[in-house]
Design a protein around this motif. Sequence first.
Motif, PDB file in Angstrom:
ATOM      1  N   ASN A   3       0.723  -1.187  -0.017  1.00 31.22           N
ATOM      2  CA  ASN A   3       0.007   0.157   0.024  1.00 31.22           C
ATOM      3  C   ASN A   3       1.098   1.396  -0.192  1.00 31.22           C
ATOM      4  N   GLU A  46       1.470   2.924  -6.996  1.00 30.84           N
ATOM      5  CA  GLU A  46       0.583   4.009  -6.954  1.00 30.84           C
ATOM      6  C   GLU A  46      -0.242   4.126  -8.165  1.00 30.84           C
ATOM      7  N   TYR A  48      -1.243   1.646  -9.671  1.00 22.93           N
ATOM      8  CA  TYR A  48      -2.473   0.378  -9.821  1.00 22.93           C
ATOM      9  C   TYR A  48      -3.756   0.658  -9.810  1.00 22.93           C
ATOM     10  N   GLU A  49      -4.513   0.168 -10.827  1.00 24.64           N
ATOM     11  CA  GLU A  49      -5.981   0.496 -11.172  1.00 24.64           C
ATOM     12  C   GLU A  49      -6.821  -0.599 -10.314  1.00 24.64           C
ATOM     13  N   TYR A  50      -7.700  -0.017  -9.447  1.00 23.89           N
ATOM     14  CA  TYR A  50      -8.534  -0.893  -8.789  1.00 23.89           C
ATOM     15  C   TYR A  50      -9.584  -1.865  -9.847  1.00 23.89           C
ATOM     16  N   ARG A  56      -5.197   4.104  -7.856  1.00 23.79           N
ATOM     17  CA  ARG A  56      -4.505   4.116  -6.466  1.00 23.79           C
ATOM     18  C   ARG A  56      -4.286   5.432  -5.946  1.00 23.79           C
ATOM     19  N   TRP A  57      -3.405   6.210  -6.511  1.00 31.01           N
ATOM     20  CA  TRP A  57      -2.926   7.251  -5.867  1.00 31.01           C
ATOM     21  C   TRP A  57      -3.824   8.403  -5.988  1.00 31.01           C
ATOM     22  N   LYS A  59      -7.353   8.048  -5.738  1.00 33.27           N
ATOM     23  CA  LYS A  59      -8.421   7.757  -5.082  1.00 33.27           C
ATOM     24  C   LYS A  59      -7.953   7.999  -3.634  1.00 33.27           C
ATOM     25  N   GLU A 121      -4.428   3.114   2.547  1.00 28.97           N
ATOM     26  CA  GLU A 121      -5.066   2.519   1.485  1.00 28.97           C
ATOM     27  C   GLU A 121      -6.425   1.814   2.106  1.00 28.97           C
ATOM     28  N   GLU A 125     -10.865   1.584   1.133  1.00 28.15           N
ATOM     29  CA  GLU A 125     -11.740   0.439   1.091  1.00 28.15           C
ATOM     30  C   GLU A 125     -12.761   0.495   2.070  1.00 28.15           C
TER      31      GLU A 125
END
Length: 296
Positions: A3, A46, A48-50, A56-57, A59, A121, A125
């Motif tokens: 994370n 950072e 990374y796509e959910y 990620r970064w 959001k 992170e 969630e």
Amino acid sequence: MANMSKERVTEYLRAIILILHENGGSLSAKKVIEELEARLKPNTVEKYEYKGGGVRWIKVMQFSSIGLVKAGWLRKKKGVWYITEEGEMSLTLEPDVFRQTIDEKYRQWAQSRNLSVVEGEDLVEEAAADEFQSRNFEQAQNDALEEIKNHIRKLDPYEFQDLVAALFRGMGYYTPFIAPKGPDGGIDVVAYKDPIGAESPRIRIQVKHRPDSKIGRPDVQALSGSLHRDGYIGIIVSSGGFTPDAISEIRTSGKHMEKMDLDSFIELWEQHYEKMTDEDKQLLPLRAISFLAPQE
């Protein structure tokens, strides 16, 4: 996959405040994100796509910025982010104190909404459902703002000049002079509170419609040189924004000058729209819509 660390998130949040400071105190959320990406160069983790969508970064940064708002350092309005006086002062804080203040304000906010107090992170969630409405609301504002901006960017310089004059009429001013095509001596619009300019303030407006470039110190100095009589105020309207040197010149000038970028122009247009004549409204027609707003 690892994370984002608390230290890295803090770096992003401090960069938000610095970017707004360097841009005169306000900037569209889209531009803030672009500046963050250019300065901090997100790494592979950072980026990374959910699976549900979103990077990620971005959001993490958007949700973590709640702490900036709750600390009283940042305001968000219609797709534009504004730094407060307290936000300016936060730039003098050490990183640990900066983060501790944000954490405390976030905890108070989360507890008031019966959310678990989580960090990093996991925060995204845990609060995704609660924040979904807020992010949709802000996205709707951003999309609407960008549509208006794109329309204005396509105008020619004289069409934008007419738009500026219409705004001041909506604000209750008379506009006895609007520069015709050709040399204008540096003044594009003159605005008075009364028909003949007997009352102060008397406003001289310089309009710069260069959407892809910021105006600099020389443009500010040119307007300042025209304010040689008492009771005159100078306003520079720039669709492309202002360089730090231009902002500094406006702030430190011995003359009364103000700046208006595209975000400020649109906000004022919306604010005074109903006071405009039908003819002026047609220069930039708007229609209000309702959207379920998030709870604060």
